[in-house]
Structures are given as structure tokens and as C-alpha cells.
Design a protein around this motif. Sequence first.
Motif, PDB file in Angstrom:
ATOM      1  N   UNK A 227     -14.660  -8.181 -13.625  1.00 19.01           N
ATOM      2  CA  UNK A 227     -14.470  -8.243 -12.397  1.00 19.01           C
ATOM      3  C   UNK A 227     -14.308  -6.701 -11.962  1.00 19.01           C
ATOM      4  N   UNK A 228     -14.472  -6.311 -10.763  1.00 14.86           N
ATOM      5  CA  UNK A 228     -14.303  -5.011 -10.068  1.00 14.86           C
ATOM      6  C   UNK A 228     -13.029  -5.009  -9.405  1.00 14.86           C
ATOM      7  N   UNK A 229     -12.523  -3.906  -9.226  1.00 18.11           N
ATOM      8  CA  UNK A 229     -11.061  -3.697  -8.747  1.00 18.11           C
ATOM      9  C   UNK A 229     -11.311  -2.458  -7.489  1.00 18.11           C
ATOM     10  N   UNK A 230     -10.848  -2.839  -6.142  1.00 21.28           N
ATOM     11  CA  UNK A 230     -10.761  -1.910  -5.173  1.00 21.28           C
ATOM     12  C   UNK A 230      -9.321  -1.547  -5.106  1.00 21.28           C
ATOM     13  N   UNK A 231      -9.024  -0.251  -5.114  1.00 27.78           N
ATOM     14  CA  UNK A 231      -7.678   0.090  -4.773  1.00 27.78           C
ATOM     15  C   UNK A 231      -7.692   0.693  -3.385  1.00 27.78           C
ATOM     16  N   UNK A 232      -6.662   0.222  -2.735  1.00 33.37           N
ATOM     17  CA  UNK A 232      -6.704   0.682  -1.120  1.00 33.37           C
ATOM     18  C   UNK A 232      -5.186   1.274  -0.973  1.00 33.37           C
ATOM     19  N   UNK A 233      -5.302   2.554  -0.549  1.00 35.46           N
ATOM     20  CA  UNK A 233      -4.060   3.258  -0.296  1.00 35.46           C
ATOM     21  C   UNK A 233      -3.939   3.774   1.140  1.00 35.46           C
ATOM     22  N   UNK A 234      -3.091   4.348   1.393  1.00 35.04           N
ATOM     23  CA  UNK A 234      -3.014   4.953   2.838  1.00 35.04           C
ATOM     24  C   UNK A 234      -3.420   6.452   2.883  1.00 35.04           C
ATOM     25  N   UNK A 235      -3.699   6.853   1.849  1.00 29.25           N
ATOM     26  CA  UNK A 235      -4.366   8.208   1.574  1.00 29.25           C
ATOM     27  C   UNK A 235      -5.281   8.497   0.514  1.00 29.25           C
ATOM     28  N   UNK A 236      -6.193   9.342   0.655  1.00 31.27           N
ATOM     29  CA  UNK A 236      -7.094   9.620  -0.404  1.00 31.27           C
ATOM     30  C   UNK A 236      -6.211  10.335  -1.715  1.00 31.27           C
ATOM     31  N   UNK A 237      -6.205   9.706  -3.036  1.00 28.21           N
ATOM     32  CA  UNK A 237      -5.296  10.100  -3.878  1.00 28.21           C
ATOM     33  C   UNK A 237      -5.863  11.615  -4.387  1.00 28.21           C
TER      34      UNK A 237
ATOM     35  N   UNK B 224       0.806  -1.026  -0.022  1.00 33.41           N
ATOM     36  CA  UNK B 224       0.170  -0.007   0.089  1.00 33.41           C
ATOM     37  C   UNK B 224       0.948   1.145   0.024  1.00 33.41           C
ATOM     38  N   UNK B 225       0.538   2.036  -0.458  1.00 29.56           N
ATOM     39  CA  UNK B 225       1.129   3.519  -0.710  1.00 29.56           C
ATOM     40  C   UNK B 225       0.332   4.708  -0.814  1.00 29.56           C
ATOM     41  N   UNK B 226       0.740   5.967  -1.032  1.00 25.47           N
ATOM     42  CA  UNK B 226       0.061   7.016  -0.856  1.00 25.47           C
ATOM     43  C   UNK B 226       0.524   7.480  -2.292  1.00 25.47           C
ATOM     44  N   UNK B 227      -0.528   7.566  -3.377  1.00 23.11           N
ATOM     45  CA  UNK B 227      -0.149   7.891  -4.477  1.00 23.11           C
ATOM     46  C   UNK B 227      -0.595   9.318  -4.982  1.00 23.11           C
ATOM     47  N   UNK B 228       0.582  10.110  -4.884  1.00 19.64           N
ATOM     48  CA  UNK B 228       0.531  11.772  -5.038  1.00 19.64           C
ATOM     49  C   UNK B 228       0.833  12.159  -6.499  1.00 19.64           C
ATOM     50  N   UNK B 229       1.282  11.334  -7.298  1.00 13.50           N
ATOM     51  CA  UNK B 229       1.239  11.554  -8.729  1.00 13.50           C
ATOM     52  C   UNK B 229       1.031  10.479  -9.620  1.00 13.50           C
ATOM     53  N   UNK B 230       0.842  10.498 -10.751  1.00 10.85           N
ATOM     54  CA  UNK B 230       0.787   9.198 -11.703  1.00 10.85           C
ATOM     55  C   UNK B 230       2.169   8.713 -12.063  1.00 10.85           C
ATOM     56  N   UNK B 231       2.514   7.643 -11.588  1.00  8.10           N
ATOM     57  CA  UNK B 231       3.731   7.284 -11.921  1.00  8.10           C
ATOM     58  C   UNK B 231       3.557   5.461 -12.322  1.00  8.10           C
ATOM     59  N   UNK B 232       4.632   4.878 -12.059  1.00 10.49           N
ATOM     60  CA  UNK B 232       4.595   3.506 -12.785  1.00 10.49           C
ATOM     61  C   UNK B 232       3.911   2.598 -11.867  1.00 10.49           C
TER      62      UNK B 232
END
Length: 143
Positions: free
Chosen positions: A26-36, A1-9
Motif C-alpha cells: 500500500x501507499x501512504x499519503x501523509x497530510x499536514x497543515x504545512x510542509x515538513x 492533522x498537525x504541523x510536524x516541525x521536529x521528529x517526535x512520537x
Amino acid sequence: MLNPFRIGSNEAFAREISRQLSQRGWDSVLCFTAVPPPAVRDFLGLPNVAFDVLEGPCEMGSAGIGGLYSLFRRWRPEIVHCHYTGFISPCPWLAKLTGAARVFFTDHTSRETGHSLRRAAAWKRMAARCIHWPMSGVVCVSH
């Protein structure tokens, strides 16, 4: 899990996985440590994508375990794929206990050049087997 702050790899990878899952229904749930931020949410926001936030997922304390348990109960995933979490964690067991059929882990850690593995003590190998028993597979980003 990470905090996506920009569009990267990593964000491109998450979008592509979600796109391929959508093609298969299928559905996909993307879980991060903060709201993108909005730009990242727009990039990742395919019709089959939902977002969730889990603070402190790598912590072994009650907050991290309780948060993971709540997340799995809320979404009831059939497949869980963990990135950027600790290799030894309660995630596989919590996923299985809440109904996940398969659990995968991607190891993003890099070893030093020339690093050689040595066999761990027998008790550590047994403990790791018990902890990882529910895990379906491990993916490594390099050899």
C-alpha cells in the motif's frame, strides 16, 4: 492533522504505519497543515510515502471543506484515517463521497481526571449518528 516541525512520537507513528503499509503493498499519503522541514521529510520519506498540505482542515467553512474534497479527489484513498481533526466534521462524508471504502478517526483528546460522560439529548445523538454514518471506526488513545 498537525504541523510536524521536529521528529517526535507522532512522526515516529506515521513512519511506522507507512512502513507497515509498504510491506503490504500500500501507499501512504501523509497530510499536514504545512510542509515538513527537510529533516522530518527525510525521516518520513519512505518509498511509498507522498506528502500533501491542507491548510485549515478543521474549519467547517467552505475553504476547509473544499480543501478536504480536493485532497480526496486528488488521491482517491481507499482508507482514510483522520488524526487531530474535529470529531464532528464533514471528513467521513467527503471521504465516502469520493470513493473511500473505510474511514477511521483517532481521538487524541484527553478528558479531565474524574470526567464522567452523560447521555446527550436525543436530537444530538441522532445528529451524531447521521454525521458519523460513513465512519468505519473510532480509535481512542486511552480509556
